[in-house]
Design a protein around this motif. Sequence first.
Motif, short mmCIF file in Angstrom:
data_model
loop_
_atom_site.label_atom_id
_atom_site.label_comp_id
_atom_site.label_asym_id
_atom_site.label_seq_id
_atom_site.Cartn_x
_atom_site.Cartn_y
_atom_site.Cartn_z
N LEU A 48 0.81 -1.21 0.00
CA LEU A 48 0.00 0.00 0.00
C LEU A 48 0.85 1.26 0.00
O LEU A 48 0.58 2.21 -0.74
CB LEU A 48 -0.94 -0.01 1.20
N GLU A 49 1.90 1.28 0.80
CA GLU A 49 2.75 2.47 0.87
C GLU A 49 3.46 2.73 -0.45
O GLU A 49 3.61 3.86 -0.89
CB GLU A 49 3.75 2.36 2.02
N ARG B 21 0.91 4.12 -2.85
CA ARG B 21 0.64 5.52 -2.51
C ARG B 21 1.78 6.42 -3.00
O ARG B 21 1.54 7.47 -3.59
CB ARG B 21 0.45 5.66 -1.01
N ALA C 123 1.49 9.29 -5.81
CA ALA C 123 1.84 10.66 -5.41
C ALA C 123 2.94 11.24 -6.29
O ALA C 123 3.05 12.45 -6.44
CB ALA C 123 2.28 10.68 -3.95
#
Length: 86
Positions: A8-9, A12, A16
């Motif tokens: 998930l990180e 993200r 971004a």
Amino acid sequence: MLGSPFGLEELRACLAGIAPVELKGMGLLRAQPHLLAGTAPIPRSQLVEAVTEIVAYTGRCTAAARQLAQITPIPIRAVGIVEYVL
């Protein structure tokens, strides 16, 4: 649990890092906020180009969202979840 190479990180951070799309219509609104009131003298060709770009971008986004919604799940067999070992 064994670590997944893309979690998930990482997702993200990847999203971004994508540069925002610079649309001509949004640039016109930033430069001349009174455009919404309809009092700004903008050349018709420039306005047509900006609106056409926004409509096309909206269509591409809709098509991409539709394609993403139809993606089937892909089983990941390389990741083991120790908590649920049978």
